[in-house]
Motif scaffolding. Sequence first.
Motif, PDB file in Angstrom:
ATOM      1  N   SER A 426       0.812  -1.217   0.000  1.00 25.36           N
ATOM      2  CA  SER A 426       0.000   0.000   0.000  1.00 25.36           C
ATOM      3  C   SER A 426       0.843   1.264   0.000  1.00 25.36           C
ATOM      4  N   LEU A 427       2.119   1.148   0.317  1.00 19.62           N
ATOM      5  CA  LEU A 427       2.971   2.322   0.472  1.00 19.62           C
ATOM      6  C   LEU A 427       3.971   2.516  -0.664  1.00 19.62           C
ATOM      7  N   VAL A 428       4.315   1.432  -1.379  1.00 23.01           N
ATOM      8  CA  VAL A 428       5.382   1.531  -2.387  1.00 23.01           C
ATOM      9  C   VAL A 428       5.006   2.409  -3.569  1.00 23.01           C
ATOM     10  N   GLY A 429       3.720   2.592  -3.808  1.00 28.98           N
ATOM     11  CA  GLY A 429       3.298   3.365  -4.975  1.00 28.98           C
ATOM     12  C   GLY A 429       3.308   4.863  -4.772  1.00 28.98           C
ATOM     13  N   GLN A 430       3.698   5.327  -3.597  1.00 27.90           N
ATOM     14  CA  GLN A 430       3.669   6.762  -3.320  1.00 27.90           C
ATOM     15  C   GLN A 430       4.706   7.502  -4.164  1.00 27.90           C
ATOM     16  N   ILE A 431       4.262   8.556  -4.827  1.00 27.07           N
ATOM     17  CA  ILE A 431       5.143   9.411  -5.627  1.00 27.07           C
ATOM     18  C   ILE A 431       5.109  10.803  -5.028  1.00 27.07           C
ATOM     19  N   SER A 432       6.282  11.375  -4.784  1.00 24.56           N
ATOM     20  CA  SER A 432       6.381  12.663  -4.101  1.00 24.56           C
ATOM     21  C   SER A 432       5.982  13.801  -5.030  1.00 24.56           C
ATOM     22  N   ASP A 433       5.970  15.032  -4.459  1.00 26.05           N
ATOM     23  CA  ASP A 433       5.599  16.191  -5.263  1.00 26.05           C
ATOM     24  C   ASP A 433       6.648  16.521  -6.322  1.00 26.05           C
TER      25      ASP A 433
END
Length: 679
Positions: A426-433
Amino acid sequence: MEQIPLFNEKMKLAQKAAMAKRWEDFKKIMKDDQENLLKQFDLFENSAIHVATRSNSPRLLRELIEMLPKEERWQALCKENREGNTVLHEVVFCKKKKMADVVFEIEDELLLQQQSSSLEEKRTLLDMRNHRGETPLFMAAMHGKLKMLKHMANRTGTRNMEDFRKHLHRSDKYSALHASVMGQHFDVAIWLVRMNRELAMEKDEKELTCLQLLAKMPQVFRSHTHMGLVKSIIYHLFPDNGYEIEDDENFQLFKHKSDVENGKLDERKLAKSVISRTNYKFWKRFAKEFEGIDHMWKEKKIHKLAECLTNILVHYDFSWQISHNEYKRTTMISMPRDPISVAKRRRISAQKREERRKNDEEPPERTALLIATKTGIVEIVEKFLDVNPEAIFHVTENNQNILTMAVKYRQKKIVRIIQRKGAIESLVGQISDKGRTILHEVARMDYYKGEHLAGVAFQLQDELRWYDKVRRLIPKHYNMHCDIDGHTPEDMLEMEHDGMLKEAQKWLKETAQSCSTVAILVATVVFAAAYTIPGGTENGTPVFLHSHVFLFFTIMDVVALATSLASVVVFLSILTSPCELWDFHKSLPRKLNLGFALLFLSLMTTMLAFSATMLLTIRLEWKNWTSTLIYSAAFFPVTIFAMIQFPVYVMTRSIVKHLWKQIKKVLPMRLVKCFTNLN
């Protein structure tokens, strides 16, 4: 301009007596010249009454105050030194609580005897603040004087929380709880937060709560303390409970306090409490006898009190609830326009990188969970996620989560905690600004801290291993995603680690060249030794042919020659290697470790061959003490060689750990199959 002496002769005698702790002489001098009692006694503008508090003698303090006329006693109690401290502020540092009682008794007497309006309008001594806005209670908390703090708190009456809280704040919003945490007086902090839980949610002038302050102090937790084998054993022998005892006279563990109040403490818990108390007191007294053990005792006490305070504060932290989650069922991947060549990557100037880094400046993190993740405090992260499981999905303003923080700050223990929680997917797909995935964050060197490894080559290997591990966690198509600068993770990895790569190449070449020189020297020596047989020959046959020592010499000489030549071959293969970036992932470190191992073995067998030669030449008996001496001398250089932390030991340790993990995974499965077949 003529200068006037600041202190007269009698005052100088009193100063000498106070410095030497000759308090009776000090009292006599002051009694003979009572007009000096309220004059400046030292350069800190203390009076003699201030100085008398250092004696820790309630009788002396009372006698000095009673030497003054009654109309001057209140002035003596309220007189401030250079820092604005009254006598009660200085009493905070006394060991005896009766010192404070003397001041309180004289204050009460003055209030009863003198009913003048001028005196009644004045604040009490507990209400008075120094130049920094600190009350005596605040000073007691700031300096970790728990017994004095509780004694003074009884004077204020802790039932009225509003009246009690006003003593625990400074004029700059700084609370006594913040001060005790900063001073690492965690026993005081625990007592304060249990007395008034609202302190746990208050913020200082920098808008930081006490849990956020604690999350910036990794040195007070066990997870950031490195110990050897012996120290670790002694550390684990110390009790785990009892460090949060309120006082020795009234022993009670905090975790049993609620049960005592509710009348639910059964006999089993009572017996356990008594055993814990006995064990605690035994180790506490034992530790005082040895300086090294006492240091470890205090260290574990800090660790346990910090954990106890963490367990309390996490219940009052709600910063994680303000999250910037955006639900995205599919994530759009920005594909690179054209592949960037290695030459083009290396043409990026240092100036452009510096400009990019300036644009990448991130706002300071305010969530206690993410601060603890950055600093790698396992205890806070684990407790936080146990109390608030949903906090693991908290996202910051710049679209970063706990996994992003753990990855870019190289906090491997935190990543393992996230894996155990089952939240990786659930967390690996996070893309920063900035359009960066967690793989981009791994590739960046902005947050890199060098590990304690043998050389730059092994530091680069560690970085590549970490990159490879994270790459296996994320979906494969994320490897092609570009950030706002158009760089894939692989592009950023090569650009950011270009400097480290050059240093690793230089270090590796120099190390391989030096070691190959030593290996050639060893090979030359043992090759020559094969033709100069100890004892000589008769008709071409060695004199000691049938001796076991000669056989031992022959075997050691052959092994030394073979291993030294093999190490030369290994080091030559390193020297002829292209030394590209990913060669440092496995190939080159393995070769270097193998070369070190062969070189070490050749040196060891060479010294053993030398020992056998000496025994054959001077014909010593095996059980003679001289043979033991010769063997000790022979093994001396080998021992020194072994004590130096060569990377081969790092390699061996990592291999053993890897094998043990595989065995633990496979063994239960084999056992299950065996039981299944039996049934």
